[in-house]
Design an enzyme around this catalytic site. Structure first.
Site, PDB file in Angstrom:
ATOM      1  N   CYS A   1      -0.986  11.820  -6.564  1.00  0.00           N
ATOM      2  CA  CYS A   1      -0.275  12.538  -7.618  1.00  0.00           C
ATOM      3  C   CYS A   1      -0.290  14.036  -7.345  1.00  0.00           C
ATOM      4  O   CYS A   1      -1.100  14.536  -6.582  1.00  0.00           O
ATOM      5  CB  CYS A   1      -0.928  12.263  -8.966  1.00  0.00           C
TER       6      CYS A   1
ATOM      7  N   ARG B   1       4.273  13.807  -3.464  1.00  0.00           N
ATOM      8  CA  ARG B   1       3.007  13.172  -3.826  1.00  0.00           C
ATOM      9  C   ARG B   1       3.178  12.053  -4.837  1.00  0.00           C
ATOM     10  O   ARG B   1       2.229  11.321  -5.137  1.00  0.00           O
ATOM     11  CB  ARG B   1       2.039  14.215  -4.406  1.00  0.00           C
TER      12      ARG B   1
ATOM     13  N   TRP C   1       2.077   9.053  -8.803  1.00  0.00           N
ATOM     14  CA  TRP C   1       2.201   7.782  -8.093  1.00  0.00           C
ATOM     15  C   TRP C   1       1.241   6.820  -8.764  1.00  0.00           C
ATOM     16  O   TRP C   1       0.040   7.053  -8.833  1.00  0.00           O
ATOM     17  CB  TRP C   1       1.849   7.932  -6.608  1.00  0.00           C
TER      18      TRP C   1
ATOM     19  N   ASN D   1      -5.532  13.579 -10.735  1.00  0.00           N
ATOM     20  CA  ASN D   1      -5.227  12.983  -9.449  1.00  0.00           C
ATOM     21  C   ASN D   1      -6.489  12.279  -8.979  1.00  0.00           C
ATOM     22  O   ASN D   1      -7.540  12.916  -8.868  1.00  0.00           O
ATOM     23  CB  ASN D   1      -4.802  14.051  -8.446  1.00  0.00           C
ATOM     24  N   GLY D   2      -6.400  10.979  -8.693  1.00  0.00           N
ATOM     25  CA  GLY D   2      -7.575  10.245  -8.245  1.00  0.00           C
ATOM     26  C   GLY D   2      -7.655   8.879  -8.897  1.00  0.00           C
ATOM     27  O   GLY D   2      -6.699   8.403  -9.519  1.00  0.00           O
TER      28      GLY D   2
ATOM     29  N   GLU E   1       3.736   4.056  22.524  1.00  0.00           N
ATOM     30  CA  GLU E   1       4.176   5.115  21.618  1.00  0.00           C
ATOM     31  C   GLU E   1       4.523   6.382  22.391  1.00  0.00           C
ATOM     32  O   GLU E   1       5.508   7.061  22.080  1.00  0.00           O
ATOM     33  CB  GLU E   1       3.082   5.383  20.575  1.00  0.00           C
TER      34      GLU E   1
ATOM     35  N   LYS F   1       8.214   8.248  22.430  1.00  0.00           N
ATOM     36  CA  LYS F   1       8.438   9.652  22.091  1.00  0.00           C
ATOM     37  C   LYS F   1       9.226  10.355  23.187  1.00  0.00           C
ATOM     38  O   LYS F   1      10.135  11.135  22.916  1.00  0.00           O
ATOM     39  CB  LYS F   1       7.091  10.363  21.882  1.00  0.00           C
TER      40      LYS F   1
ATOM     41  N   GLU G   1      12.871   9.149  23.151  1.00  0.00           N
ATOM     42  CA  GLU G   1      13.583   9.526  21.937  1.00  0.00           C
ATOM     43  C   GLU G   1      14.146  10.936  22.011  1.00  0.00           C
ATOM     44  O   GLU G   1      15.290  11.172  21.601  1.00  0.00           O
ATOM     45  CB  GLU G   1      12.638   9.461  20.729  1.00  0.00           C
TER      46      GLU G   1
ATOM     47  N   HIS H   1       2.158  -7.060  38.675  1.00  0.00           N
ATOM     48  CA  HIS H   1       3.054  -8.140  38.272  1.00  0.00           C
ATOM     49  C   HIS H   1       4.479  -7.641  38.068  1.00  0.00           C
ATOM     50  O   HIS H   1       5.243  -8.234  37.300  1.00  0.00           O
ATOM     51  CB  HIS H   1       2.530  -8.800  36.997  1.00  0.00           C
TER      52      HIS H   1
ATOM     53  N   LYS I   1      16.555   9.179  10.978  1.00  0.00           N
ATOM     54  CA  LYS I   1      15.151   9.104  10.574  1.00  0.00           C
ATOM     55  C   LYS I   1      14.799   7.735  10.017  1.00  0.00           C
ATOM     56  O   LYS I   1      13.797   7.143  10.382  1.00  0.00           O
ATOM     57  CB  LYS I   1      14.853  10.182   9.526  1.00  0.00           C
TER      58      LYS I   1
END
Length: 612
Positions: free
Chosen positions: A2, A27, A75, A100-101, A484, A488, A491, A507, A607
């Site tokens: 939050c 948030r 949230w 928040n928490g 990954e 990158k 991309e 192989h 995106k």
């Protein structure tokens, strides 16, 4: 997570509260609210389900204003994302709270407070906080003392902003396990979840520490630590201002987001590990019922998120001895996978709107498998709404198409999942749990140290400028990291790149190796180091040029043909994949710069993939 904003000033604070909420909206998008102390010393509140923008019309219509106020964008954790559950929460029209928490003992407090005669109007854990403060006010405490006594009764994580009609010149704040910053202004003082919310009024900030309680007036700030001693916290001067673009001092969003990873990782951990223990309930209220039933994991994802899932497979199998399958969502949905009872379906997505991942999740649910968990960066997304359980990564907005901080925070979230499952099933030895938690707590600082190798990585990148192909190698949980890294590079630099497990060289891929094919190896010092070393000797003997990312304990020696870079000290088995991701991100970024491509908006890519 939050977002909190609060202000006490010698002017109307309503515009500041609204602007602050907009800046913090990443948030939480479930609901938002504002509470103000008006000229009659009455608390006036407006709350709405949905985005912050829904607050603007009623605020305008009612013409609310005041010199003291708190605001919140939520949230949902406890209670559905409805107006009744939106913050601020009020008790007896005398005191209002934003939070928040997660309060772990909220059920006990709720029972106690109900017996005391308090009436609840929401399903949230936060409402127990405001009633507890009101209880102590009724016992004769001032606002600050009432908050101090109340937080002693709380178990869990919190960042709190509190106002009361009884003390109209005071804003009180406290934190434990959740961030809270005080902004020092010319005409007043402010609180927020982070500095971005307050840049329009100040660049001077005090970061509260765990256990701190602050008494904030328009002309003074007094801070007490957990032992109730008055303390002075340092004032930090932010280099950013409200006039700066979102890029800040960075040339590209991708670079900015690479450098935000220490903060993003810390935010993802925040409030979830406290005093060396993973907090209960962070995956949702039903987790404690679902997790003990789980016998195997099915991870579904696309692109970068798929690579995060592949790393996690090694973790699940080694740490929990639990079978784990990982599949690309677009393949999963078009075959007929066999799911057994006791399967937890985990979906990974930065946006939460990836079409194939959503479709795969819906297919799983259609077949009656309702034990679903989303790990995502957008709280209001479809993926989160469709899943029984969820965990937000708190990476913040990620604008660059090539995902960076979303990936590393997903890995952190997956380790949290392993800790939570192990705790619920009592299958994770305490010494291993402690080791993982300690590694996670060290991680933000370790990532900062890896980022310090940026200049050396820039120099490596020059060797790729005229290359058309590249090969990435790794073993065990570093193989997905090699994948990954290759993603990158392709991309954003448009260099064709592939990744292989190093043991697969003989192989097939070895046929590609010559002086024109650079080989990038991810090589931490671990039990597979010698085997990887042998694999790379095979490359060297075929005149391949090697770029080896390793650590300070490695046995790799550089030469004209082998470029080695120790990017970190020897690190934990668990967090090493995250650390070794960083140099591969930087390598791709600098190669793209040299080649002159559009780093943030590479050709043909978007995106979020929201169509099939």
């Amino acid at each position: 997570m939050c977002g909190i904003v609060g202000a006490i000033a010698r002017q109307d604070v309503t515009p500041l509260l609204l602007e602050g909420l907009k800046r913090l909206e990443y948030r939480g998008y479930d609901s938002a609210g504002v509470a103000l102390l008006d000229s009659a010393q009455t608390i006036q509140r407006i709350r709405r389900a949905g985005k912050v923008s829904r607050l603007e019309p009623p605020l305008e219509e009612q013409g609310l204003s005041g010199h003291l106020g708190i605001a919140h964008t939520r949230w949902a954790t406890h209670g559905a994302p409805e107006q009744a559950n939106a913050h601020p929460h009020i008790a007896n029209r005398r005191v209002a709270v934003v939070h928040n928490g997660i309060i772990e003992n909220h059920a006990t407090l709720r029972k106690q407070q109900t017996e005391q005669g308090f009436r609840f109007t929401s399903e949230t854990d936060t409402e127990t906080i405001v009633h507890q403060i009101e209880y102590y006010l009724q016992q004769g405490d001032g606002l600050s003392a009432a908050l101090r006594h109340s937080i002693n009764d709380l178990d869990g994580a919190y960042a709190l902003g509190v106002i009361s009609m009884l003390e109209p010149e005071l804003l009180v704040a406290a934190r434990w396990g959740s961030p809270l910053v005080i902004g020092l202004g010319e005409n007043g003082h402010y609180i927020a979840s982070d500095t971005a919310a307050l840049l329009s009024v100040t660049n001077r900030f005090i970061f509260l520490e765990d256990g701190d309680l602050a008494e904030i007036r328009s002309d003074s700030v007094t801070i007490f630590d957990q032992q109730r001693n008055r303390v002075d916290r340092p004032i930090h001067i932010s280099k950013l201002s409200a006039d700066d673009t979102d890029l800040g001092p960075y040339a590209h969003y991708m670079l900015k987001e690479i450098y935000e990873q220490p903060i993003a990782i810390a935010d993802t951990l925040e409030g979830r590990i406290i005093n060396g223990e993973i907090m209960a309930g962070i995956f949702g209220p039903e987790a404690s019922t679902i997790f003990p039933q789980i016998r195997q994991i099915q991870i579904i994802a696309c692109g970068t998120s798929y690579h995060a899932g592949m790393v996690a497979r090694y973790w699940f199998e080694r740490i929990l001895k639990m079978p784990c399958s990982v599949e690309v969502a677009s393949e999963f949905r078009y075959r007929h996978p066999v799911l057994l009872e006791g399967t937890l379906t985990v979906t990974l997505s930065q946006s939460g709107e990836t079409a194939d991942t959503l479709a795969a999740l819906k297919e799983v649910k259609k077949r009656g498998f309702l034990q679903t968990l989303a790990i995502c960066n957008v709280p209001e997304s479809s993926l989160v709404r469709e899943s029984t359980l969820s965990l937000m990564t708190h990476a913040g907005p990620e604008i660059g198409v090539a995902s960076t901080k979303a990936f590393t925070t997903q890995l952190v979230a997956l380790l949290l999942l392993i800790l939570a499952l192990g705790k619920e099933q009592k299958s994770l030895p305490s010494h291993e749990s402690i080791e993982i938690i300690e590694a996670l707590e060290k991680l933000p600082r370790q990532v900062e140290k890896v980022l310090n190798r940026d200049l050396a990585i820039q120099q490596m990148a020059r060797e790729f400028a005229n290359k058309e192909h590249a090969l990435f190698l790794g073993r065990n949980r570093m193989y997905p990291i090699a994948m990954e890294g290759s993603l990158k590079l392709k991309e954003i630099s448009y260099i064709h790149a592939e990744a292989y497990p190093a043991g697969e060289l003989k192989h097939g891929p070895l046929a590609l190796v010559d002086e024109n094919m650079p080989i990038v190896a991810v090589a931490p010092s671990d039990v597979l180091m010698e085997k990887l070393h042998a694999n790379l000797e095979e490359v060297k003997s075929r005149h391949g040029e090697l770029f080896v990312f390793t650590d300070t304990d490695s046995h790799f020696e550089g030469s004209e043909q082998i470029h080695t870079l120790a990017v970190t000290e020897p690190s934990s088995y668990y967090t090493a994949p995250i650390l070794f991701t960083i140099p591969l991100q930087l390598l791709a970024y600098h190669v793209a710069l040299i080649k002159g491509t559009d780093v943030d908006q590479p050709r043909n890519l978007a995106k979020s993939v929201t169509v099939e």
